[in-house]
Design a protein around this motif. Structure first.
Motif, PDB file in Angstrom:
ATOM      1  N   HIS A  89      12.584  -3.485 -12.340  1.00  0.00           N
ATOM      2  CA  HIS A  89      11.138  -3.615 -12.552  1.00  0.00           C
ATOM      3  C   HIS A  89      10.416  -2.586 -11.688  1.00  0.00           C
ATOM      4  CE1 HIS A  89       7.195  -5.354 -13.308  1.00  0.00           C
ATOM      5  NE2 HIS A  89       6.973  -5.324 -12.008  1.00  0.00           N
ATOM      6  N   ALA A  90       9.371  -1.997 -12.267  1.00  0.00           N
ATOM      7  CA  ALA A  90       8.490  -1.111 -11.498  1.00  0.00           C
ATOM      8  C   ALA A  90       7.108  -1.134 -12.136  1.00  0.00           C
ATOM      9  CB  ALA A  90       9.027   0.313 -11.451  1.00  0.00           C
ATOM     10  N   ALA A  91       6.095  -1.310 -11.312  1.00  0.00           N
ATOM     11  CA  ALA A  91       4.719  -1.293 -11.812  1.00  0.00           C
ATOM     12  C   ALA A  91       4.297   0.108 -12.217  1.00  0.00           C
ATOM     13  CB  ALA A  91       3.775  -1.846 -10.746  1.00  0.00           C
ATOM     14  N   ASN A  92       5.045   1.124 -11.745  1.00  0.00           N
ATOM     15  CA  ASN A  92       4.823   2.505 -12.168  1.00  0.00           C
ATOM     16  C   ASN A  92       6.186   3.114 -12.478  1.00  0.00           C
ATOM     17  OD1 ASN A  92       3.789   5.121 -12.610  1.00  0.00           O
ATOM     18  ND2 ASN A  92       2.175   4.818 -11.104  1.00  0.00           N
ATOM     19  N   ALA A 105       6.729   0.356 -15.971  1.00  0.00           N
ATOM     20  CA  ALA A 105       5.481   0.618 -16.679  1.00  0.00           C
ATOM     21  C   ALA A 105       5.228   2.118 -16.785  1.00  0.00           C
ATOM     22  CB  ALA A 105       4.317  -0.061 -15.968  1.00  0.00           C
ATOM     23  N   GLY A 106       5.884   2.882 -15.915  1.00  0.00           N
ATOM     24  CA  GLY A 106       5.789   4.340 -15.935  1.00  0.00           C
ATOM     25  C   GLY A 106       7.112   4.956 -16.341  1.00  0.00           C
ATOM     26  N   ASP A 107       7.334   6.199 -15.928  1.00  0.00           N
ATOM     27  CA  ASP A 107       8.563   6.912 -16.270  1.00  0.00           C
ATOM     28  C   ASP A 107       9.763   6.302 -15.545  1.00  0.00           C
ATOM     29  OD1 ASP A 107       6.884   8.660 -17.687  1.00  0.00           O
ATOM     30  OD2 ASP A 107       6.605   9.915 -15.896  1.00  0.00           O
ATOM     31  N   PRO A 160       0.807  -1.224   0.000  1.00  0.00           N
ATOM     32  CA  PRO A 160       0.000   0.000   0.000  1.00  0.00           C
ATOM     33  C   PRO A 160       0.844   1.281   0.000  1.00  0.00           C
ATOM     34  CG  PRO A 160       0.136  -0.865   2.219  1.00  0.00           C
ATOM     35  CD  PRO A 160       0.872  -1.837   1.336  1.00  0.00           C
ATOM     36  N   ARG A 161       2.145   1.146   0.222  1.00  0.00           N
ATOM     37  CA  ARG A 161       3.035   2.308   0.242  1.00  0.00           C
ATOM     38  C   ARG A 161       3.337   2.782  -1.184  1.00  0.00           C
ATOM     39  NH1 ARG A 161       3.918   4.756   5.329  1.00  0.00           N
ATOM     40  NH2 ARG A 161       3.776   3.120   6.905  1.00  0.00           N
ATOM     41  N   LYS A 162       4.012   3.932  -1.270  1.00  0.00           N
ATOM     42  CA  LYS A 162       4.323   4.489  -2.586  1.00  0.00           C
ATOM     43  C   LYS A 162       5.320   3.657  -3.371  1.00  0.00           C
ATOM     44  CE  LYS A 162       3.513   9.442  -1.798  1.00  0.00           C
ATOM     45  NZ  LYS A 162       4.136  10.778  -1.828  1.00  0.00           N
ATOM     46  N   ALA A 163       6.188   2.920  -2.658  1.00  0.00           N
ATOM     47  CA  ALA A 163       7.291   2.258  -3.345  1.00  0.00           C
ATOM     48  C   ALA A 163       7.825   1.087  -2.542  1.00  0.00           C
ATOM     49  CB  ALA A 163       8.417   3.264  -3.606  1.00  0.00           C
ATOM     50  N   CYS A 164       8.621   0.291  -3.216  1.00  0.00           N
ATOM     51  CA  CYS A 164       9.354  -0.776  -2.540  1.00  0.00           C
ATOM     52  C   CYS A 164      10.301  -0.192  -1.496  1.00  0.00           C
ATOM     53  CB  CYS A 164      10.117  -1.573  -3.599  1.00  0.00           C
ATOM     54  SG  CYS A 164      11.408  -2.645  -2.959  1.00  0.00           S
ATOM     55  N   PHE A 165      10.971   0.905  -1.852  1.00  0.00           N
ATOM     56  CA  PHE A 165      11.882   1.622  -0.952  1.00  0.00           C
ATOM     57  C   PHE A 165      11.374   3.059  -0.897  1.00  0.00           C
ATOM     58  CE2 PHE A 165      16.700   2.632  -0.174  1.00  0.00           C
ATOM     59  CZ  PHE A 165      16.372   3.151   1.065  1.00  0.00           C
ATOM     60  N   ASN A 182       6.923  -4.018  -7.324  1.00  0.00           N
ATOM     61  CA  ASN A 182       5.887  -4.832  -7.941  1.00  0.00           C
ATOM     62  C   ASN A 182       4.477  -4.296  -7.746  1.00  0.00           C
ATOM     63  OD1 ASN A 182       7.558  -7.137  -8.939  1.00  0.00           O
ATOM     64  ND2 ASN A 182       8.086  -7.268  -6.770  1.00  0.00           N
ATOM     65  N   ALA A 183       4.341  -3.238  -6.949  1.00  0.00           N
ATOM     66  CA  ALA A 183       3.016  -2.658  -6.709  1.00  0.00           C
ATOM     67  C   ALA A 183       2.881  -1.277  -7.343  1.00  0.00           C
ATOM     68  CB  ALA A 183       2.729  -2.579  -5.210  1.00  0.00           C
ATOM     69  N   LYS A 184       3.867  -0.401  -7.065  1.00  0.00           N
ATOM     70  CA  LYS A 184       3.823   0.965  -7.598  1.00  0.00           C
ATOM     71  C   LYS A 184       5.211   1.333  -8.096  1.00  0.00           C
ATOM     72  CE  LYS A 184       0.068   2.152  -4.422  1.00  0.00           C
ATOM     73  NZ  LYS A 184      -0.336   2.916  -3.218  1.00  0.00           N
TER      74      LYS A 184
END
Length: 408
Positions: free
Chosen positions: A231-234, A256-258, A182-187, A206-208
């Motif tokens: 890898h980044a979902a965003n 998947a994003g910038d 639910p957080r903004k990022a893995c780190f 894997n989430a955002k």
């Protein structure tokens, strides 16, 4: 009972005399006390062991040991070990932090009145662990060959909003989250992040986003070392306030994003708000998706040195997208080299603000303000229907540098 405490105290003091550190075990949390200080410990009438501001109820102490290890002041260390994680905290720091350890998930909250910089040292491996820290004072986070995956949330979340020095050392570290994070990022760092060190860090979001900070992020890594995002979902790097690269490597792919997305904060007084500043180092970007950017800044972008290699593809994609002014130059002693391959055609979408049909064309460099080329070498290969190398809404000025593409 008094005789028991006196005998226990005498035993501890005699043992401490030949050791460097006394360790008090409570569950999987160890309080490390310098042996010289252990000589000053006392027992309260309530049956508590008192030393360096720490009160230990004898019934909650699992064991006390002595060894010749040293104690680093104001330091908390986490040794992740796949279901057998241990936390060791120096005795001077222990009274001022609340520590929670559930399996391999570690949470540390520092008191609001802390006025000394604490160091949090993380090492080891867990496929179901995390580290959370909050407080009101600047801190250092040290990653030493840390391999940490959290299936449920961020692998590392720093919430204290102050300057956080992130030191990478003693081997490569990897962090990953799960799709339910639910957080903004893995780190995630809610604060000013400053990266340095002689090792590498690999992130998988894997989430955002793979990495996010709510204030500036500065990278000053040793040569040949740095951050890899595979890898980044965003977005790969999602930064508020500003992003600055001075040295080291930054490799981003599979987003998947910038690759790099920098936004301005709500505080207009924040310095370099919404800016990208690249003074050196090596940046390698590879992304393939519609309407993505290799580097995106809400405000100005300044490139004074460093190497940027980007392969960006997708309808409406941009190699570099600047919401303000763009300055590319080459400061004394630096080398500025930009090599980009950008491909795609027009991206058609519904504007979320107006609700009307809209479109975005593929560009190597898109500048909303003025573009000044004063130094460095730029090479771009831009292909696709209606795609252009450079689009500048303001004034284009060339006072130096070499480029194979100019604004049309």
């Amino acid at each position: 009972m008094k005789k028991f405490y006196s005998l226990l105290a005498a035993t501890l003091l005699c043992t401490a005399a030949s050791a460097q550190t006394m360790k008090v075990y409570r569950g999987h949390v160890i309080t490390a006390v310098p042996a010289a200080t252990a000589a000053d410990m006392t027992f309260t009438p309530e049956g508590q062991l008192s030393v360096m501001g720490n009160l230990f109820t004898t019934t909650e102490i699992d064991s006390i040991t002595f060894d010749r290890s040293s104690v680093k002041a104001n330091t908390l260390s986490v040794a992740y070990a796949q279901g057998n994680t241990w936390v060791t905290v120096s005795a001077d720091m222990a009274p001022h932090v609340a520590i929670s350890l559930k399996g391999d998930h570690v949470s540390v909250v520092a008191d609001q009145d802390v006025s000394e910089e604490y160091t949090y040292d993380l090492a080891g491996t867990s496929t179901n662990g995390s580290f959370y820290m909050d407080g009101q004072f600047k801190s250092t986070l040290q990653l030493r060959a840390l391999n940490l995956t959290n299936p449920d949330s961020a692998a590392i979340c720093i919430d204290n909003g102050k300057r956080i020095k992130v030191k990478l050392t003693d081997g490569a570290s990897t962090l990953a989250d799960g799709t339910a994070n639910p957080r903004k990022a893995c780190f995630f760092i809610n604060g000013h992040a400053e990266f340095s060190g002689n090792a590498s860090l690999t992130l998988s979001g894997n989430a955002k986003h793979a990495y996010a900070s709510d204030e500036y992020t500065l990278i000053q890594m040793d040569e040949g070392q740095g951050i890899t995002i595979n890898h980044a979902a965003n977005d790969g790097l999602h930064v508020d306030q500003y992003f600055q690269m001075d040295s080291g490597n930054l490799n981003i792919s599979g987003t998947a994003g910038d690759c790099i997305d920098v936004s301005a904060t709500k505080d207009v007084a924040d310095e370099h708000n919404g800016e990208v500043i690249i003074n050196g180092g090596s940046i390698s970007l590879a992304v393939s998706a519609n309407d993505v950017k290799g580097i995106k800044s809400e405000k100005n972008t300044t490139i004074n040195g460093g190497t940027i290699q980007a392969n960006v593809s997708g309808n409406g994609s941009k190699g570099i997208s600047v919401g303000g002014d763009l300055l590319i130059t080459q400061t004394e002693g630096a080398t500025t080299s930009i090599d980009m391959t950008v491909s795609g055609t027009t991206y058609k979408f519904t504007n979320p603000t107006t609700g009307l049909a809209d479109s975005s064309k593929c560009r190597g460099i898109k500048v909303a303000g003025n573009y000044t080329l004063a130094g460095g070498t730029i090479h771009m290969n831009v292909t696709g229907a209606k795609a252009k190398g450079i689009s500048c809404d303001g004034t284009y000025t060339k006072t130096g540098g070499i480029t194979n593409v100019v604004p049309e």
